[in-house]
Design a protein around this motif. Sequence first.
Motif, short mmCIF file in Angstrom:
data_model
loop_
_atom_site.label_atom_id
_atom_site.label_comp_id
_atom_site.label_asym_id
_atom_site.label_seq_id
_atom_site.Cartn_x
_atom_site.Cartn_y
_atom_site.Cartn_z
N ILE A 1 -35.28 -48.96 74.86
CA ILE A 1 -36.53 -48.92 75.63
C ILE A 1 -37.49 -50.00 75.13
O ILE A 1 -38.11 -50.71 75.94
N ILE A 2 -37.60 -50.15 73.83
CA ILE A 2 -38.51 -51.16 73.26
C ILE A 2 -38.08 -52.57 73.65
O ILE A 2 -38.90 -53.39 74.07
N VAL A 3 -36.79 -52.85 73.54
CA VAL A 3 -36.28 -54.18 73.88
C VAL A 3 -36.45 -54.45 75.38
O VAL A 3 -36.81 -55.56 75.78
N ALA A 4 -36.21 -53.45 76.21
CA ALA A 4 -36.39 -53.64 77.66
C ALA A 4 -37.85 -53.90 77.99
O ALA A 4 -38.16 -54.76 78.83
N TYR A 5 -38.76 -53.20 77.34
CA TYR A 5 -40.18 -53.43 77.58
C TYR A 5 -40.60 -54.82 77.13
O TYR A 5 -41.30 -55.54 77.85
N ARG A 6 -40.15 -55.23 75.96
CA ARG A 6 -40.49 -56.57 75.46
C ARG A 6 -39.88 -57.65 76.35
O ARG A 6 -40.51 -58.68 76.59
N THR A 7 -38.66 -57.44 76.84
CA THR A 7 -38.03 -58.41 77.72
C THR A 7 -38.79 -58.52 79.03
O THR A 7 -39.02 -59.63 79.54
N SER A 8 -39.19 -57.39 79.59
CA SER A 8 -39.94 -57.45 80.85
C SER A 8 -41.31 -58.10 80.66
O SER A 8 -41.77 -58.85 81.52
N CYS A 9 -41.95 -57.84 79.53
CA CYS A 9 -43.24 -58.50 79.24
C CYS A 9 -43.07 -60.01 79.08
O CYS A 9 -43.89 -60.79 79.58
N ARG A 10 -42.00 -60.41 78.39
CA ARG A 10 -41.74 -61.85 78.20
C ARG A 10 -41.50 -62.52 79.55
O ARG A 10 -42.02 -63.62 79.81
N GLU A 11 -40.77 -61.88 80.43
CA GLU A 11 -40.51 -62.47 81.75
C GLU A 11 -41.78 -62.50 82.60
O GLU A 11 -41.99 -63.45 83.36
N ARG A 12 -42.65 -61.49 82.47
CA ARG A 12 -43.92 -61.52 83.19
C ARG A 12 -44.80 -62.66 82.71
O ARG A 12 -45.45 -63.33 83.51
N ARG A 13 -44.81 -62.89 81.39
CA ARG A 13 -45.58 -64.02 80.86
C ARG A 13 -45.04 -65.35 81.38
O ARG A 13 -45.80 -66.26 81.70
N LYS A 14 -43.72 -65.47 81.47
CA LYS A 14 -43.13 -66.70 82.01
C LYS A 14 -43.56 -66.92 83.45
O LYS A 14 -43.88 -68.03 83.85
N LEU A 15 -43.56 -65.86 84.23
CA LEU A 15 -43.98 -65.99 85.62
C LEU A 15 -45.44 -66.39 85.73
O LEU A 15 -45.82 -67.19 86.59
N LEU A 16 -46.29 -65.86 84.86
CA LEU A 16 -47.69 -66.24 84.89
C LEU A 16 -47.89 -67.70 84.49
O LEU A 16 -48.73 -68.39 85.05
N VAL A 17 -47.13 -68.17 83.54
CA VAL A 17 -47.24 -69.57 83.11
C VAL A 17 -46.80 -70.49 84.24
O VAL A 17 -47.44 -71.52 84.50
N TYR A 18 -45.74 -70.13 84.94
CA TYR A 18 -45.26 -70.99 86.02
C TYR A 18 -46.18 -70.95 87.23
O TYR A 18 -46.17 -71.87 88.04
N LYS A 19 -47.01 -69.92 87.39
CA LYS A 19 -47.92 -69.84 88.53
C LYS A 19 -49.18 -70.69 88.33
O LYS A 19 -49.88 -70.98 89.28
N ILE A 20 -49.47 -71.08 87.10
CA ILE A 20 -50.67 -71.88 86.84
C ILE A 20 -50.47 -73.28 87.41
O ILE A 20 -49.49 -73.96 87.12
N ASP A 21 -51.39 -73.69 88.22
CA ASP A 21 -51.36 -75.03 88.80
C ASP A 21 -52.24 -75.92 87.93
O ASP A 21 -53.47 -75.84 87.97
N ILE A 22 -51.64 -76.77 87.16
CA ILE A 22 -52.38 -77.60 86.20
C ILE A 22 -53.31 -78.58 86.92
O ILE A 22 -54.40 -78.86 86.46
N GLU A 23 -52.91 -79.06 88.08
CA GLU A 23 -53.76 -80.02 88.80
C GLU A 23 -55.01 -79.37 89.37
O GLU A 23 -55.99 -80.04 89.59
N ALA A 24 -54.98 -78.06 89.62
CA ALA A 24 -56.14 -77.39 90.17
C ALA A 24 -57.20 -77.10 89.13
O ALA A 24 -58.35 -76.81 89.48
#
Length: 158
Positions: free
Chosen positions: A132-155
């Motif tokens: 459960i702990i590893v699954a939660y950490r993995t899902s959090c890590r993937e959510r952070r990756k998605l947030l980083v990729y959504k940032i538009d640096i030019e904006a």
Amino acid sequence: MAISFLLFSAPVFLVIADTLLPSALLSSSLSLKTLSTHFNNYSFQYSLIDIPIISIIRSAIIICVYGFCDGPRLSKGPYLGITAICSVSSLAFVSLKASFVFGSGVTQKGHVITSMETALFVCSMVMGVAHIIVAYRTSCRERRKLLVYKIDIEAVSF
């Protein structure tokens, strides 16, 4: 290399450990008999053969779901949800079994419960919580990756 494997492939490492540890503990605590003998003499109250089987089934389901999910699906429900369901149900089973086994204080042949058999129960419970702990950490890590990729640096204006 081993440290990077542990950091980035924690679900795979945990599945391997969950599959091997309970089986090794059971084989060291029981006498050398064939697997069919253990199944023929099975009693829920005394037999311990089902604990490694539960761990193997739990690990198989979790690794299949992990394999089918990729980035966005790891960040959302299926992986974390199925891992939590499998782990909680196996924890409930092992807890129920422990109450029967430790309540009687002896195994099927009248032997006193050894420390290896106690370690088998503890190992299975720890691995369930660790999933459960590893699954939660993995899902959090993937959510952070998605947030980083959504940032538009030019904006972003300076």
